[in-house]
Motif scaffolding. Structure first.
Motif, PDB file in Angstrom:
ATOM      1  N   VAL A  13       1.544   1.403  -2.210  1.00  0.00           N
ATOM      2  CA  VAL A  13       0.779   2.008  -3.304  1.00  0.00           C
ATOM      3  C   VAL A  13       0.534   0.886  -4.348  1.00  0.00           C
ATOM      4  CG1 VAL A  13       0.741   3.753  -5.108  1.00  0.00           C
ATOM      5  CG2 VAL A  13       1.806   4.293  -2.901  1.00  0.00           C
ATOM      6  N   TYR A  14      -0.770   0.702  -4.751  1.00  0.00           N
ATOM      7  CA  TYR A  14      -1.143  -0.308  -5.748  1.00  0.00           C
ATOM      8  C   TYR A  14      -1.393   0.399  -7.080  1.00  0.00           C
ATOM      9  CZ  TYR A  14      -1.907  -3.171  -1.625  1.00  0.00           C
ATOM     10  OH  TYR A  14      -1.757  -3.827  -0.454  1.00  0.00           O
ATOM     11  N   GLU A  15      -0.733  -0.043  -8.100  1.00  0.00           N
ATOM     12  CA  GLU A  15      -0.912   0.499  -9.447  1.00  0.00           C
ATOM     13  C   GLU A  15      -1.132  -0.692 -10.412  1.00  0.00           C
ATOM     14  OE1 GLU A  15       2.589   2.738 -10.260  1.00  0.00           O
ATOM     15  OE2 GLU A  15       2.135   4.348  -8.807  1.00  0.00           O
ATOM     16  N   GLY A  16      -2.413  -1.052 -10.584  1.00  0.00           N
ATOM     17  CA  GLY A  16      -2.728  -2.229 -11.431  1.00  0.00           C
ATOM     18  C   GLY A  16      -2.178  -3.474 -10.789  1.00  0.00           C
ATOM     19  N   VAL A  17      -1.367  -4.143 -11.545  1.00  0.00           N
ATOM     20  CA  VAL A  17      -0.797  -5.376 -11.029  1.00  0.00           C
ATOM     21  C   VAL A  17       0.512  -5.130 -10.294  1.00  0.00           C
ATOM     22  CG1 VAL A  17      -1.873  -6.781 -12.832  1.00  0.00           C
ATOM     23  CG2 VAL A  17       0.390  -5.790 -13.254  1.00  0.00           C
ATOM     24  N   VAL A  18       0.904  -3.791 -10.161  1.00  0.00           N
ATOM     25  CA  VAL A  18       2.186  -3.434  -9.522  1.00  0.00           C
ATOM     26  C   VAL A  18       1.900  -2.888  -8.133  1.00  0.00           C
ATOM     27  CG1 VAL A  18       4.225  -1.986  -9.613  1.00  0.00           C
ATOM     28  CG2 VAL A  18       3.265  -2.934 -11.729  1.00  0.00           C
ATOM     29  N   THR A  19       2.623  -3.444  -7.207  1.00  0.00           N
ATOM     30  CA  THR A  19       2.517  -2.935  -5.829  1.00  0.00           C
ATOM     31  C   THR A  19       3.867  -2.331  -5.420  1.00  0.00           C
ATOM     32  OG1 THR A  19       0.915  -4.665  -5.271  1.00  0.00           O
ATOM     33  CG2 THR A  19       2.033  -3.542  -3.432  1.00  0.00           C
ATOM     34  N   ARG A  20       3.769  -1.094  -4.892  1.00  0.00           N
ATOM     35  CA  ARG A  20       4.993  -0.401  -4.455  1.00  0.00           C
ATOM     36  C   ARG A  20       4.907  -0.130  -2.938  1.00  0.00           C
ATOM     37  NH1 ARG A  20       7.704   1.581  -8.907  1.00  0.00           N
ATOM     38  NH2 ARG A  20       6.470   1.748 -10.828  1.00  0.00           N
ATOM     39  N   ALA A  21       6.071  -0.318  -2.283  1.00  0.00           N
ATOM     40  CA  ALA A  21       6.163  -0.019  -0.848  1.00  0.00           C
ATOM     41  C   ALA A  21       7.339   0.950  -0.615  1.00  0.00           C
ATOM     42  CB  ALA A  21       6.358  -1.277  -0.051  1.00  0.00           C
ATOM     43  N   ARG A  22       7.123   2.018   0.253  1.00  0.00           N
ATOM     44  CA  ARG A  22       8.165   3.028   0.533  1.00  0.00           C
ATOM     45  C   ARG A  22       8.300   3.191   2.040  1.00  0.00           C
ATOM     46  NH1 ARG A  22      10.327   7.396  -2.166  1.00  0.00           N
ATOM     47  NH2 ARG A  22       8.983   6.978  -3.943  1.00  0.00           N
ATOM     48  N   ALA A  23       9.582   3.269   2.477  1.00  0.00           N
ATOM     49  CA  ALA A  23       9.865   3.531   3.899  1.00  0.00           C
ATOM     50  C   ALA A  23      10.873   4.689   3.981  1.00  0.00           C
ATOM     51  CB  ALA A  23      10.421   2.307   4.582  1.00  0.00           C
ATOM     52  N   ARG A  37      16.010  -5.005   4.138  1.00  0.00           N
ATOM     53  CA  ARG A  37      15.365  -6.150   3.435  1.00  0.00           C
ATOM     54  C   ARG A  37      13.901  -5.830   3.232  1.00  0.00           C
ATOM     55  NH1 ARG A  37      15.171  -9.555   7.313  1.00  0.00           N
ATOM     56  NH2 ARG A  37      12.906 -10.008   7.473  1.00  0.00           N
ATOM     57  N   CYS A  38      13.480  -6.141   1.992  1.00  0.00           N
ATOM     58  CA  CYS A  38      12.059  -5.948   1.654  1.00  0.00           C
ATOM     59  C   CYS A  38      11.460  -7.340   1.321  1.00  0.00           C
ATOM     60  CB  CYS A  38      11.934  -5.003   0.453  1.00  0.00           C
ATOM     61  SG  CYS A  38      10.215  -4.739  -0.081  1.00  0.00           S
ATOM     62  N   ASP A  39      10.445  -7.732   2.117  1.00  0.00           N
ATOM     63  CA  ASP A  39       9.788  -9.047   1.899  1.00  0.00           C
ATOM     64  C   ASP A  39       8.442  -8.810   1.194  1.00  0.00           C
ATOM     65  OD1 ASP A  39      11.864 -10.290   3.178  1.00  0.00           O
ATOM     66  OD2 ASP A  39      10.856 -10.340   5.136  1.00  0.00           O
ATOM     67  N   VAL A  40       8.172  -9.581   0.082  1.00  0.00           N
ATOM     68  CA  VAL A  40       6.912  -9.483  -0.696  1.00  0.00           C
ATOM     69  C   VAL A  40       6.234 -10.879  -0.715  1.00  0.00           C
ATOM     70  CG1 VAL A  40       5.872  -8.900  -2.923  1.00  0.00           C
ATOM     71  CG2 VAL A  40       7.927  -7.666  -2.118  1.00  0.00           C
ATOM     72  N   ILE A  41       4.914 -10.885  -0.484  1.00  0.00           N
ATOM     73  CA  ILE A  41       4.155 -12.159  -0.497  1.00  0.00           C
ATOM     74  C   ILE A  41       2.761 -11.899  -1.026  1.00  0.00           C
ATOM     75  CG2 ILE A  41       3.288 -11.871   1.885  1.00  0.00           C
ATOM     76  CD1 ILE A  41       3.675 -14.909   2.188  1.00  0.00           C
ATOM     77  N   ASN A  42       2.201 -12.906  -1.763  1.00  0.00           N
ATOM     78  CA  ASN A  42       0.779 -12.856  -2.179  1.00  0.00           C
ATOM     79  C   ASN A  42       0.251 -14.298  -2.144  1.00  0.00           C
ATOM     80  OD1 ASN A  42       1.720 -14.136  -4.497  1.00  0.00           O
ATOM     81  ND2 ASN A  42       1.294 -12.431  -5.890  1.00  0.00           N
ATOM     82  N   PRO A  43      -1.024 -14.538  -2.466  1.00  0.00           N
ATOM     83  CA  PRO A  43      -1.596 -15.901  -2.368  1.00  0.00           C
ATOM     84  C   PRO A  43      -0.936 -16.910  -3.285  1.00  0.00           C
ATOM     85  CG  PRO A  43      -3.339 -14.256  -2.352  1.00  0.00           C
ATOM     86  CD  PRO A  43      -2.111 -13.536  -2.668  1.00  0.00           C
TER      87      PRO A  43
END
Length: 517
Positions: A13-23, A37-43
């Motif tokens: 879920v993207y909320e502005g500059v915040v990205t949320r992930a749910r499992a 483990r939760c892995d986060v990556i952007n450019p």
């Protein structure tokens, strides 16, 4: 997102500059302590940024196992009941019960289990009796997370025979009926066989059926079979015995009394009546009232025996006394005792008034002269002629042996005069004698006489077709054996109707119908 090495399906879920992930993960007990483990990556990043979390999973025991040690325990020896849960988090508690009742005294221990949980072990020590063979104990494990788990432990108690059913202490049966006896016992291990005993002798043979299977039938019981009995249950290693009594019920067969009891006047007397039966019969003495034969007042009663005690005997006590013995089964025939108070001879006259002491017989026949007295003890009799010649048995005379005629005190002596001639007519003297005194009385032997003319002949009722004739016997003559009535119709002098018959039929009264002629 990863659980251990497993890649999870996620929702972003993207909320502005915040990205949320749910499992969403369905965890099991094995997931307790697992790493997520939760892995986060952007450019802007050269390599993924990771976050880590350890799962803490609570879980209930999925089973509880139980057993008893030793598996087969002797009655009276200790047995250890053990229950052990599978791993659970938090740790489980174990409770015991049997027959719905909670048990105390168990000892619990805990040890590390799978998936970071705890294994709970509980031991309960019991000392079973032989009656508790097959008894079921339940242990329940619960840690408030889900439904509890339960297992049952059944005791295998080794024991010899134990009675389940025996005959009652006293078995009652009516004589002549069959009797069925039943016994049952249990043993671990079995099997069990049975034997039945009367005293030291085994119960078998004619009239006895079965026995080894715990059921015996005695086809026809007799009073001689009352007594002590036992049944033995035979197990593989030991025997047990049950004792009981058999009581055969029967009614009294006879009331035992003395036939005669003789007592002096003003002396004491006791008359006893006894009877046997099971149960012991009730015994009753009665005496018929002379004025009412249907009335019997109980003079004495007892159980097994009854006695009448006369302290001061009088002539009024002389008579027949009846004893009756009965119980709930039957009654014995009444038995009679004659109580006789001694007395000198007293003459008793029988027959029609006016003919007392007189016997009539025709010439050439035999005449029978009877002499009756009441006396006790038994009298002796002598007969003599008017001129005091004592008579003895010969061709002319025969004197019968005296006989007791009323079973009490009335005696009769009979003189028979054979081939009567005119010289035999006259007086004969009967003398009776006993230890209390003597008495003489005269009896006459006379020729027969004829009946006199009936008196007071009357026609009491007359109708057009019937008439009633009555009359009165004339006692001046001999007793009549029968009557003849002649009937003549007025105006028909030659026509006569005759009615005749014995006295028993006419009864001094005759009703007859005219034929109208």
């Amino acid at each position: 997102m990863y659980k251990g090495e497993e890649k999870l399906s996620i929702t972003v879920v993207y909320e502005g500059v915040v990205t949320r992930a749910r499992a969403e993960v369905k965890v099991t007990a094995a997931d307790n302590g697992a790493k997520v483990r939760c892995d986060v990556i952007n450019p802007a990043t050269k390599k993924p940024i990771s976050a880590h979390q350890t799962l803490s999973v609570k879980f209930s025991p999925w089973e509880v196992t139980g057993y008893v040690s030793p598996e087969a325990v002797e009655a009276g020896q200790e047995a250890v009941l053990t229950c052990e849960t599978s791993s659970s988090l938090p740790a489980s508690s174990i409770s015991w019960q049997t027959d719905g009742e909670p048990l105390q005294g168990a000892i619990s221990r805990r040890s590390p289990g799978m998936f970071g949980g705890t294994v709970t072990r509980s031991e309960l020590v019991v000392v079973p009796t032989q009656e508790e063979n097959g008894k079921v104990y339940s242990c329940e494990a619960d840690n408030d997370m889900a439904a509890s788990v339960i297992t049952n432990i059944t005791l295998n108690v080794l024991h010899g025979p134990v009675w389940v059913q025996t005959p009652p202490g006293t078995v009652q049966v009516v004589e002549g009926e069959e009797l069925v006896l039943t016994a049952a016992a249990v043993a671990n291990p079995g099997p069990i066989s049975y034997s039945w005993w009367r005293g030291p002798s085994i119960l078998e043979g004619v009239g006895v059926e079965g026995g080894q299977d715990g059921r015996v039938k005695i086809l026809r019981m007799g009073r001689h079979q009352s007594g002590k009995y036992s049944v033995i249950a035979h197990g593989p290693s030991e025997d047990i015995t049950a004792l009981f009594n058999i009581s055969v019920l029967y009614g009294p067969e006879e009331a035992v009394v003395a036939e005669r009891v003789v007592v002096d006047e003003e002396g004491p007397a006791t008359i006893l009546c006894t009877a046997e039966g099971n149960p012991i019969p009730n015994v009753t003495w009665t005496r018929e009232a002379e004025w009412d034969n249907s009335s019997r007042a109980a003079l004495s009663t007892g159980v097994g025996e009854a006695r009448i005690v006369v302290e001061w005997a009088t002539q009024a006590d002389t008579g027949l006394y009846t004893c009756v013995a009965a119980n709930e089964i039957s009654a014995a025939p009444p038995a009679t005792t004659a109580l006789v108070v001694t007395q000198p001879p007293v003459f008793v006259f029988a027959g029609e008034e006016g003919e007392w002491g007189r016997t009539r017989a025709a010439e050439g026949t035999s005449g029978r002269v009877e002499c009756r007295v009441r006396a006790a003890p038994a009298p002796s009799f002598t007969w003599s002629t008017a001129n005091s010649v004592e008579l003895h048995n010969n061709k002319k005379y025969y004197i019968h042996v005296p006989q007791l005629v009323d079973r009490v005190a009335e005696w009769i002596s009979v003189l028979v005069v054979r081939n009567i001639t005119p010289a035999d007519y006259g007086l004969y003297t009967c003398t009776a004698h006993n230890s209390r005194g003597s008495h003489a009385s005269n009896y006459s032997l006379s020729p027969p006489i004829f009946p006199e003319v009936p008196l007071d002949v009357n026609v009491t009722q007359v109708s057009s077709s019937t008439a009633v004739v009555t009359w009165r016997h004339n006692r001046m003559g001999a007793p009549a054996w029968g009557y003849t009535i002649r009937y003549r119709t007025i105006g028909k002098e030659n026509q006569v109707l005759v009615f005749s018959g014995p006295l028993v039929f006419l009864r001094n009264r005759l009703t007859f119908k005219s034929n109208g002629q």
